[in-house]
Design a protein around this motif. Structure first.
Motif, PDB file in Angstrom:
ATOM      1  N   SER A 205      45.015  37.191  53.698  1.00 15.57           N
ATOM      2  CA  SER A 205      44.420  37.149  52.357  1.00 15.57           C
ATOM      3  C   SER A 205      43.130  37.954  52.300  1.00 15.57           C
ATOM      4  CB  SER A 205      44.160  35.693  51.950  1.00 15.57           C
ATOM      5  OG  SER A 205      45.360  34.948  51.949  1.00 15.57           O
TER       6      SER A 205
ATOM      7  N   LEU B 103      41.764  45.507  50.928  1.00 18.87           N
ATOM      8  CA  LEU B 103      42.613  46.601  50.458  1.00 18.87           C
ATOM      9  C   LEU B 103      42.390  46.859  48.975  1.00 18.87           C
ATOM     10  CD1 LEU B 103      44.907  48.608  51.129  1.00 18.87           C
ATOM     11  CD2 LEU B 103      46.535  46.804  50.510  1.00 18.87           C
TER      12      LEU B 103
ATOM     13  N   LEU C 179      49.047  49.413  47.315  1.00 22.17           N
ATOM     14  CA  LEU C 179      48.980  48.026  46.864  1.00 22.17           C
ATOM     15  C   LEU C 179      50.350  47.350  46.812  1.00 22.17           C
ATOM     16  CD1 LEU C 179      46.226  48.050  44.086  1.00 22.17           C
ATOM     17  CD2 LEU C 179      46.055  47.283  46.451  1.00 22.17           C
TER      18      LEU C 179
ATOM     19  N   ALA D  67      50.085  35.224  45.632  1.00 26.31           N
ATOM     20  CA  ALA D  67      49.323  34.668  46.756  1.00 26.31           C
ATOM     21  C   ALA D  67      48.616  33.382  46.358  1.00 26.31           C
ATOM     22  CB  ALA D  67      48.317  35.704  47.259  1.00 26.31           C
TER      23      ALA D  67
ATOM     24  N   TRP E  30      43.976  41.573  52.216  1.00 31.31           N
ATOM     25  CA  TRP E  30      44.393  41.972  50.878  1.00 31.31           C
ATOM     26  C   TRP E  30      43.183  42.240  49.976  1.00 31.31           C
ATOM     27  CZ3 TRP E  30      47.865  43.868  47.755  1.00 31.31           C
ATOM     28  CH2 TRP E  30      47.829  43.595  46.387  1.00 31.31           C
ATOM     29  N   CYS E  31      42.183  41.365  50.068  1.00 33.63           N
ATOM     30  CA  CYS E  31      40.960  41.577  49.278  1.00 33.63           C
ATOM     31  C   CYS E  31      40.287  42.892  49.676  1.00 33.63           C
ATOM     32  CB  CYS E  31      40.004  40.407  49.473  1.00 33.63           C
ATOM     33  SG  CYS E  31      40.629  38.834  48.826  1.00 33.63           S
TER      34      CYS E  31
ATOM     35  N   LEU F 134      51.528  40.901  52.362  1.00 33.75           N
ATOM     36  CA  LEU F 134      50.716  39.692  52.198  1.00 33.75           C
ATOM     37  C   LEU F 134      51.592  38.494  51.849  1.00 33.75           C
ATOM     38  CD1 LEU F 134      48.064  38.080  51.627  1.00 33.75           C
ATOM     39  CD2 LEU F 134      48.219  38.952  49.276  1.00 33.75           C
ATOM     40  N   SER F 135      52.461  38.644  50.851  1.00 29.85           N
ATOM     41  CA  SER F 135      53.316  37.524  50.438  1.00 29.85           C
ATOM     42  C   SER F 135      54.227  37.074  51.570  1.00 29.85           C
ATOM     43  CB  SER F 135      54.149  37.936  49.222  1.00 29.85           C
ATOM     44  OG  SER F 135      53.315  38.317  48.152  1.00 29.85           O
TER      45      SER F 135
ATOM     46  N   GLY G 254      51.153  46.624  50.485  1.00 32.04           N
ATOM     47  CA  GLY G 254      50.234  45.605  51.001  1.00 32.04           C
ATOM     48  C   GLY G 254      50.493  44.246  50.386  1.00 32.04           C
ATOM     49  N   GLY G 255      50.815  44.206  49.086  1.00 34.24           N
ATOM     50  CA  GLY G 255      51.108  42.923  48.445  1.00 34.24           C
ATOM     51  C   GLY G 255      52.376  42.280  48.967  1.00 34.24           C
TER      52      GLY G 255
ATOM     53  N   SER H 256      48.494  39.149  43.518  1.00 38.33           N
ATOM     54  CA  SER H 256      47.378  38.196  43.574  1.00 38.33           C
ATOM     55  C   SER H 256      47.816  36.846  43.021  1.00 38.33           C
ATOM     56  CB  SER H 256      46.181  38.739  42.787  1.00 38.33           C
ATOM     57  OG  SER H 256      45.674  39.912  43.374  1.00 38.33           O
TER      58      SER H 256
END
Length: 569
Positions: free
Chosen positions: A422, A428, A446, A377, A425-426, A453-454, A449-450, A374
């Protein structure tokens, strides 16, 4: 004796991750970075240059050269794949994109091979869950699927996988080849024909992409583990026959590398070996978060590992593959790319830690991952906002200092992709925090997924900045502006230029010729790196040339190109 199995798993803990979501996650990880960008330095653009020369018939397939220069990395297969793709998609995709498509496919295949490898390892003797006294333990098939999901998530989550796996280079071929061999050794004796074919293909891929010694050691070690792993009496003969085929395929792959002159001794001198603290530093970030899980897995399964009378294949295969990559990291260079090949094995070991996790450890991983990604991101979004609006001022000033001539241009497509990632991600995070989930793969959702996302954020809203910094486009455009208009389609002589710079100039449209070649006599322009101009041998070469400009690379002060014009007789 057989020691107690630490995998105590109920049926409720092995609900599989929905196939659609898993495939979408893989797709979201593979595609960004391969499309929508210029060739990056150094391996990416070099591979494209040699592939294009092969596709256009300008060089030999068995000894490719770029204007007389041999490749500075080993392996023929990466250039062949790029060339075949350029020829196949001629007129459909640009040559730059076409040359990258095989490597995108290879990354996808590496992910799939890792999933199936963990699946079959989880079904091997001694790897399955403990049977409960009154029933309710996980079924073998559901347990294997859940473990495979965890192994794939662990691989995607590895921070070191992201950039090297999205380059057009021999290392992507090596990763997929190692994943193929890993899958083949894990699959036997459940299946015979497919794993032998895939395993042989993987050994050949390794041998022809610059890792022939690694190929033969990997194959021989896998064959030995297969030969001594206990199986049913009915399968023992088949398994040992497959092990013999594996050993022969390894030797054949090495012989093929010798025949094509692809074997080179790459071991560094002893004094150049990577020290333990440098190795530890590399492991800490490159294999995160798989390495702490792999270490825990080795500890919790230590009794099975120590039982020499019963070789547990689900532990010894990833230990051999990962250990070989670790040794390769110490004794060869570049170290990170040597460690890169072992990531599927580390992900498999990480998967076998999942059934032994306690709730507190899973919660710790979740909270750390949530905060880390987080924050990452938010940082990416803040810097993007600063570049386009000037607010906050400090990040905007830092970007302007690093890339002083960069002009930001808003892209709606990039913005929508980044915003969608983004929001996903929220969603998830909400799904994971909504209630305590029993699935054994929950701790890696996570992290994977993170990481995705990045990577999507970097390859969308940061793509213009990364393209500006990692490609030669800006410098080549500056070179074109420094020359008269009539030079755009003319001949450009060069001396002392690196292979990536040569390819970048070819992409710009110039016809290049080496300055020491007779064909350079018709060229009116000459390009040389600044350090080559300052060298003493350049004095005779520059006789008859007049310097007209020095063109810097915006993000690298040590990569200036000096332009000369031929003096009229």
């Amino acid at each position: 004796m057989n020691f107690p199995n630490p995998a105590i798993v109920s049926q409720s803990a092995v609900r599989p991750l929905p196939r659609v979501l898993l495939l979408l996650l893989c797709l979201a990880y593979v595609l960004p970075g391969f499309i929508g960008r210029a060739p990056w330095k150094n391996l990416d653009i070099t591979t494209y240059g040699y592939s294009l020369a092969l596709a256009q018939g300008k060089t030999s397939w068995l000894s490719p050269t770029l204007l007389g220069l041999l490749p500075d990395t080993e392996g023929l297969l990466p250039y062949w794949l790029g060339a075949w793709s350029i020829q196949l998609f001629d007129g459909i995709f640009s040559p730059e994109l076409a040359s990258r498509l095989p490597f995108a496919a290879l990354l996808w295949l590496a992910l799939m091979a890792t999933w199936y490898a963990v699946y079959y390892l989880a079904r091997s003797p001694g790897a399955g869950p403990v049977a409960f006294a009154f029933g309710g333990e996980a079924s073998t098939t559901d347990y294997a699927r859940a473990m495979a999901d965890g192994g794939l998530l662990a691989l995607i989550a590895c921070l070191g996988l992201a950039q090297p796996s999205h380059e057009s280079s021999s290392y992507v071929v090596q990763l997929t080849g190692a994943a193929f061999v890993f899958f083949a050794a894990a699959c036997i004796p459940n299946r015979i024909a497919l794993p032998l074919c895939v395993g042989t293909l993987g050994l050949v891929m390794l041998a022809l992409s610059g890792a022939p010694t690694f190929s033969v050691l990997l194959g021989l070690g896998a064959a030995a583990i297969l030969a001594i792993t206990p199986v049913d009496a009915a399968q023992r003969r088949t398994t040992r026959w497959c092990a013999a085929v594996f050993a022969l395929a390894s030797v054949a792959a090495l012989a093929l590398a010798f025949a094509l002159h692809q074997w080179q001794w790459r071991v560094l001198p002893f004094e150049a070996f990577r020290s333990w603290h440098n190795l530890l530093e590399l492991l800490l970030w490159f294999v995160w978060p798989a390495w702490p899980l792999a270490v825990w897995s080795l500890w919790i399964w230590r009794r099975q590992i120590a039982d020499w009378r019963y070789v547990h294949r689900h532990l010894w295969l990833p230990m051999w593959f990962g250990g070989l990559a670790l040794i390769n990291t110490i004794i060869t260079a570049p170290a990170d790319r040597a460690l890169f090949i072992g990531l599927p094995a580390y992900a498999a070991l990480a998967a076998f830690a999942l059934p032994t996790f306690r709730r507190a450890m899973a919660a710790l991983i979740d909270w750390f991952t949530l905060l880390f990604f987080s924050a990452a991101a938010i940082t990416i979004w803040v810097i993007w906002l600063a570049v386009y609006t000037g607010i906050p001022a400090k990040p905007a000033a830092n970007v302007a200092r690093i890339a002083p001539l960069f002009v930001a241009q808003f892209s709606l497509i990039h913005f929508v992709v980044a915003l969608s990632a983004s929001l996903a991600w929220c969603a998830l995070v909400y799904w994971r925090a909504k209630r305590n989930r029993p699935e054994i793969w929950r701790s890696l959702v996570l992290p994977a997924g993170g990481t995705v996302l990045s990577w999507i954020l970097l390859m969308s809203i940061w793509m213009p900045m990364l393209d500006y910094g990692r490609s030669y486009t800006a410098q080549m455009q500056a070179v074109a502006k420094a020359l008269p208009p009539e030079a755009s389609q003319g001949c450009m002589a060069f001396a002392g230029m690196s292979r990536p710079q040569i390819v970048a100039m070819q992409i710009q449209g110039w016809t290049l010729a080496r300055a020491d070649d007779a064909s350079a006599s018709r060229c009116k322009w000459l390009a040389m790196p600044l350090e080559a101009v300052a060298a003493s041998p350049a004095a005779e070469l520059l006789n008859g040339w007049r310097q007209i400009a020095i063109v810097p690379r915006p993000t690298d002060k040590n990569a200036e190109i000096v332009l000369f014009q031929r003096v009229a007789d």
